[in-house]
Design an enzyme around this catalytic site. Structure first.
Site, PDB file in Angstrom:
ATOM      1  N   GLY A 156       0.850  -1.198   0.000  1.00 32.64           N
ATOM      2  CA  GLY A 156       0.000   0.000   0.000  1.00 32.64           C
ATOM      3  C   GLY A 156       0.876   1.236   0.000  1.00 32.64           C
ATOM      4  O   GLY A 156       2.012   1.211  -0.489  1.00 32.64           O
ATOM      5  N   ARG A 157       0.339   2.310   0.570  1.00 31.87           N
ATOM      6  CA  ARG A 157       1.081   3.576   0.561  1.00 31.87           C
ATOM      7  C   ARG A 157       2.430   3.431   1.256  1.00 31.87           C
ATOM      8  O   ARG A 157       3.467   3.844   0.727  1.00 31.87           O
ATOM      9  CB  ARG A 157       0.294   4.651   1.302  1.00 31.87           C
ATOM     10  N   ILE A 158       2.416   2.853   2.462  1.00 31.02           N
ATOM     11  CA  ILE A 158       3.668   2.791   3.240  1.00 31.02           C
ATOM     12  C   ILE A 158       4.613   1.741   2.650  1.00 31.02           C
ATOM     13  O   ILE A 158       5.818   1.983   2.536  1.00 31.02           O
ATOM     14  CB  ILE A 158       3.376   2.538   4.735  1.00 31.02           C
ATOM     15  N   THR A 236       5.952  -3.144  11.266  1.00 34.11           N
ATOM     16  CA  THR A 236       5.573  -1.802  11.751  1.00 34.11           C
ATOM     17  C   THR A 236       4.079  -1.578  11.507  1.00 34.11           C
ATOM     18  O   THR A 236       3.625  -0.433  11.473  1.00 34.11           O
ATOM     19  CB  THR A 236       6.395  -0.691  11.050  1.00 34.11           C
ATOM     20  N   SER A 237       3.318  -2.668  11.334  1.00 35.74           N
ATOM     21  CA  SER A 237       1.880  -2.493  11.056  1.00 35.74           C
ATOM     22  C   SER A 237       1.064  -2.635  12.341  1.00 35.74           C
ATOM     23  O   SER A 237       0.803  -1.636  13.020  1.00 35.74           O
ATOM     24  CB  SER A 237       1.425  -3.459   9.965  1.00 35.74           C
ATOM     25  N   ARG A 238       0.688  -3.864  12.691  1.00 36.70           N
ATOM     26  CA  ARG A 238       0.025  -4.123  13.967  1.00 36.70           C
ATOM     27  C   ARG A 238       0.536  -5.456  14.488  1.00 36.70           C
ATOM     28  O   ARG A 238       0.756  -6.400  13.716  1.00 36.70           O
ATOM     29  CB  ARG A 238      -1.502  -4.194  13.797  1.00 36.70           C
ATOM     30  N   GLU A 267      -0.357  -3.794  23.612  1.00 41.67           N
ATOM     31  CA  GLU A 267       0.541  -2.671  23.917  1.00 41.67           C
ATOM     32  C   GLU A 267      -0.009  -1.902  25.121  1.00 41.67           C
ATOM     33  O   GLU A 267      -1.227  -1.829  25.275  1.00 41.67           O
ATOM     34  CB  GLU A 267       0.652  -1.757  22.702  1.00 41.67           C
ATOM     35  N   HIS A 286       6.055   1.455  19.295  1.00 41.07           N
ATOM     36  CA  HIS A 286       5.046   1.933  18.333  1.00 41.07           C
ATOM     37  C   HIS A 286       5.280   3.415  17.973  1.00 41.07           C
ATOM     38  O   HIS A 286       4.417   4.274  18.237  1.00 41.07           O
ATOM     39  CB  HIS A 286       3.633   1.721  18.900  1.00 41.07           C
TER      40      HIS A 286
HETATM   41  C1  GLV Z   1      -0.224   4.097  13.713  1.00 39.31           C
HETATM   42  O1  GLV Z   1       0.057   2.960  13.984  1.00 39.31           O
HETATM   43  C2  GLV Z   1      -1.318   4.464  12.885  1.00 39.31           C
HETATM   44  O2  GLV Z   1      -2.131   3.599  12.553  1.00 39.31           O
HETATM   45  O3  GLV Z   1      -1.426   5.648  12.543  1.00 39.31           O
END
Ligand code: GLV
Length: 320
Positions: A156-158, A236-238, A267, A286
């Site tokens: 996706g974007r990231i 770095t997602s969930r 978390e 996070h």
């Molecule tokens: C951070 O994890 C977000 O979803 O913006």
């Protein structure tokens, strides 16, 4: 009469001022801790708009206690903390803050990838703990980043922004995605592959998917066992996208080289978390989008989304 809103955490003052021009506002103002559920439940009952964070669980029960709520504005791109189906069923609009955080989150993802590959936190501790006696041929050796294969799950974007960074390191890019014909990857020389091929071939497996019931434990024991012993997992997602128990096992048994994790199933975590005890894990709290500039942009966008809905205009980013 101005519409009433509740903000679940302290946000920058200039954004509060802007919201005050349009709304009657209450804010959870204590230390930097999430608003207790019973207070949120009281507040949600009486407001027209909710400005919330990913730490607020807005489930069906919470949504159904709302009497006049028109909008839930999440100051995050991810919205797995909100029951979208319940919001929709109750005619409540939900908004989020994508785009403004893409580049910052991609920067952090790449930083985490490099820190894990080159064992930077371990090396920093090496000096702090007075362990450095001499230069030595195989001391603190990591994995090369340049020329390696980067596998992105979720282009996706990231994911695309991470891939762009990887080109500068002369990496070979493969990806797996729901939609394989992406225009955004045309200039990236990125090849679509099956999830299995990606796991078997990538030196870096980078998880960049949203968290849904379909992506829960997308990376579990079977998938982790397909990875090479020399490869590195970056998330770095969930946290819920990866089965943390299975990950702990493969890392402990050195069946993969390491993991860089910015997110966890529950978390916050602390030093007693099993994954944190492993030397081949780089754990972050996070902080993907945590630059001063980007957090201000997210706060501002969340405010704009909220005001637009309350003024019956189309918000910039509507989910449902
Ligand atoms: C951070 O994890 C977000 O979803 O913006």
């Amino acid at each position: 009469m101005k519409p009433k809103i509740f903000i679940t955490r302290k946000i920058p003052n200039n954004i509060v001022k802007k919201l005050e021009e349009n709304c009657e506002l209450a804010m959870w103002n204590s230390e930097d801790t999430p608003v207790p559920r019973h207070i949120l439940q009281e507040k949600i009952r009486e407001v027209d708009g909710l400005y919330c964070l990913l730490t607020d669980e807005i489930d069906e029960q919470m949504i159904e206690s709302a009497q006049q709520l028109k909008v839930i504005s999440n100051m995050a791109v991810g919205f797995n903390n909100i029951d979208i189906t319940a919001a929709k069923a109750n005619g409540i609009i939900v908004t989020n803050t994508p785009d403004v955080l893409t580049e910052t989150t991609a920067d952090l993802t790449f930083a985490l990838l490099m820190a894990t590959a080159r064992r930077i936190p371990e090396a920093v501790d090496y000096i702090k703990n007075d362990q450095w006696r001499t230069w030595s041929p195989m001391q603190l050796t990591g994995r090369d980043i340049h020329g390696a294969t980067l596998g992105i799950i979720g282009m996706g974007r990231i994911g695309t922004a991470v891939a762009r960074r990887a080109l500068g390191f002369n990496m070979n890019i493969i990806f797996h995605n729901r939609n394989k014909n992406l225009r955004s990857v045309e200039d990236l020389h990125a090849a679509y592959v099956s999830l299995e091929t990606l796991l078997r071939e990538a030196d870096f497996v980078c998880v960049m998917v949203p968290y849904t019931k379909h992506t829960h434990h997308l990376i579990a024991e079977r998938e982790l066992k397909m990875m090479k012993r020399t490869s590195i997992l970056i998330n770095t997602s969930r946290g819920g996208v990866v089965d943390e128990h299975a990950l702990y096992q493969v890392l402990k048994e050195h069946n993969i080289f390491g993991a860089g994790l910015d997110v966890f199933a529950q978390e916050p975590i602390n030093a007693s978390h099993p994954l944190v005890s492993l030397p081949n894990v780089v754990a972050l709290p996070h902080i993907g989008s945590a630059s001063v500039q980007t957090r201000h942009k997210m706060a501002e966008l969340a405010a704009e989304n909220l005001i637009c809905v309350l003024e019956k205009r189309q918000p910039p980013y509507r989910i449902v």
